[in-house]
Design a protein around this motif. Sequence first.
Motif, PDB file in Angstrom:
ATOM      1  N   GLN A  37       0.848  -1.185   0.000  1.00 43.01           N
ATOM      2  CA  GLN A  37       0.000   0.000   0.000  1.00 43.01           C
ATOM      3  C   GLN A  37       0.889   1.242   0.000  1.00 43.01           C
ATOM      4  O   GLN A  37       1.931   1.261   0.659  1.00 43.01           O
ATOM      5  CB  GLN A  37      -0.883   0.035   1.240  1.00 43.01           C
ATOM      6  CG  GLN A  37      -1.946  -1.031   1.242  1.00 43.01           C
ATOM      7  CD  GLN A  37      -2.835  -0.939   2.471  1.00 43.01           C
ATOM      8  OE1 GLN A  37      -2.641  -0.104   3.348  1.00 43.01           O
ATOM      9  NE2 GLN A  37      -3.820  -1.809   2.530  1.00 43.01           N
ATOM     10  N   VAL A  38       0.458   2.249  -0.756  1.00 45.30           N
ATOM     11  CA  VAL A  38       1.168   3.517  -0.819  1.00 45.30           C
ATOM     12  C   VAL A  38       0.111   4.621  -0.788  1.00 45.30           C
ATOM     13  O   VAL A  38      -0.629   4.795  -1.752  1.00 45.30           O
ATOM     14  CB  VAL A  38       2.014   3.640  -2.110  1.00 45.30           C
ATOM     15  CG1 VAL A  38       2.815   4.926  -2.104  1.00 45.30           C
ATOM     16  CG2 VAL A  38       2.917   2.440  -2.298  1.00 45.30           C
ATOM     17  N   SER A  39       0.020   5.347   0.315  1.00 44.90           N
ATOM     18  CA  SER A  39      -0.995   6.402   0.448  1.00 44.90           C
ATOM     19  C   SER A  39      -0.858   7.454  -0.644  1.00 44.90           C
ATOM     20  O   SER A  39      -1.852   7.997  -1.112  1.00 44.90           O
ATOM     21  CB  SER A  39      -0.886   7.072   1.824  1.00 44.90           C
ATOM     22  OG  SER A  39      -1.181   6.147   2.838  1.00 44.90           O
ATOM     23  N   ASP A  40       0.372   7.741  -1.061  1.00 43.77           N
ATOM     24  CA  ASP A  40       0.633   8.729  -2.109  1.00 43.77           C
ATOM     25  C   ASP A  40      -0.017   8.326  -3.435  1.00 43.77           C
ATOM     26  O   ASP A  40      -0.284   9.165  -4.268  1.00 43.77           O
ATOM     27  CB  ASP A  40       2.148   8.890  -2.284  1.00 43.77           C
ATOM     28  CG  ASP A  40       2.516   9.999  -3.242  1.00 43.77           C
ATOM     29  OD1 ASP A  40       2.036  11.137  -3.038  1.00 43.77           O
ATOM     30  OD2 ASP A  40       3.273   9.734  -4.185  1.00 43.77           O
ATOM     31  N   LEU A  41      -0.289   7.048  -3.609  1.00 44.84           N
ATOM     32  CA  LEU A  41      -0.910   6.543  -4.836  1.00 44.84           C
ATOM     33  C   LEU A  41      -2.343   6.089  -4.557  1.00 44.84           C
ATOM     34  O   LEU A  41      -2.812   5.083  -5.079  1.00 44.84           O
ATOM     35  CB  LEU A  41      -0.090   5.375  -5.400  1.00 44.84           C
ATOM     36  CG  LEU A  41       1.351   5.692  -5.776  1.00 44.84           C
ATOM     37  CD1 LEU A  41       2.087   4.434  -6.205  1.00 44.84           C
ATOM     38  CD2 LEU A  41       1.402   6.748  -6.874  1.00 44.84           C
ATOM     39  N   ALA A  42      -3.060   6.850  -3.729  1.00 42.51           N
ATOM     40  CA  ALA A  42      -4.409   6.480  -3.308  1.00 42.51           C
ATOM     41  C   ALA A  42      -5.364   6.314  -4.486  1.00 42.51           C
ATOM     42  O   ALA A  42      -6.354   5.590  -4.382  1.00 42.51           O
ATOM     43  CB  ALA A  42      -4.951   7.511  -2.331  1.00 42.51           C
TER      44      ALA A  42
END
Length: 161
Positions: free
Chosen positions: A69-74
Amino acid sequence: MTHLTRLLAGVALSLSTTAHAADAPAPSDVTYDEYGAVDASLTGEPGDPAEGAKILADRSLGNCVTCHQVSDLADVPFQGEVGPALDGVADRWTEADLRGIVANAKQTFPGTIMPAFYKSDGYIRPGDAFTGAAAEGPLDPLLSAQQIEDVVAYLMTLKES
């Protein structure tokens, strides 16, 4: 831009990319330290974080979001939970550590299921595309040396707030 100009620009870009790729070490020539880190850039050039984000999110390239998971790539749907979240990864690992993990995570974590993105041999019976037959000879790495550097450059931007 005329058709000829576009064609010549494409050829020039292709030649510069090919020349640049020729400078990169073969996957089997990459030097890992005892913990799996790779100190030297694979290309001698800085990575492009914007390209790295694209590779990380692209399901036909890095496909990293399938497991991480990557929040920056939501805006990228269906992010995975198999691997650790990558938020703050630049605070936990050095650039050399991340380069080694992306190139071949098994050098750092021998039991990991993370694929080696810059490896071309030493596999146990890899398949030949979708034919059901075993591959003959070395395989191409999943990512190029420059793509590895781009992913690492992007990962280095993922710091805790």
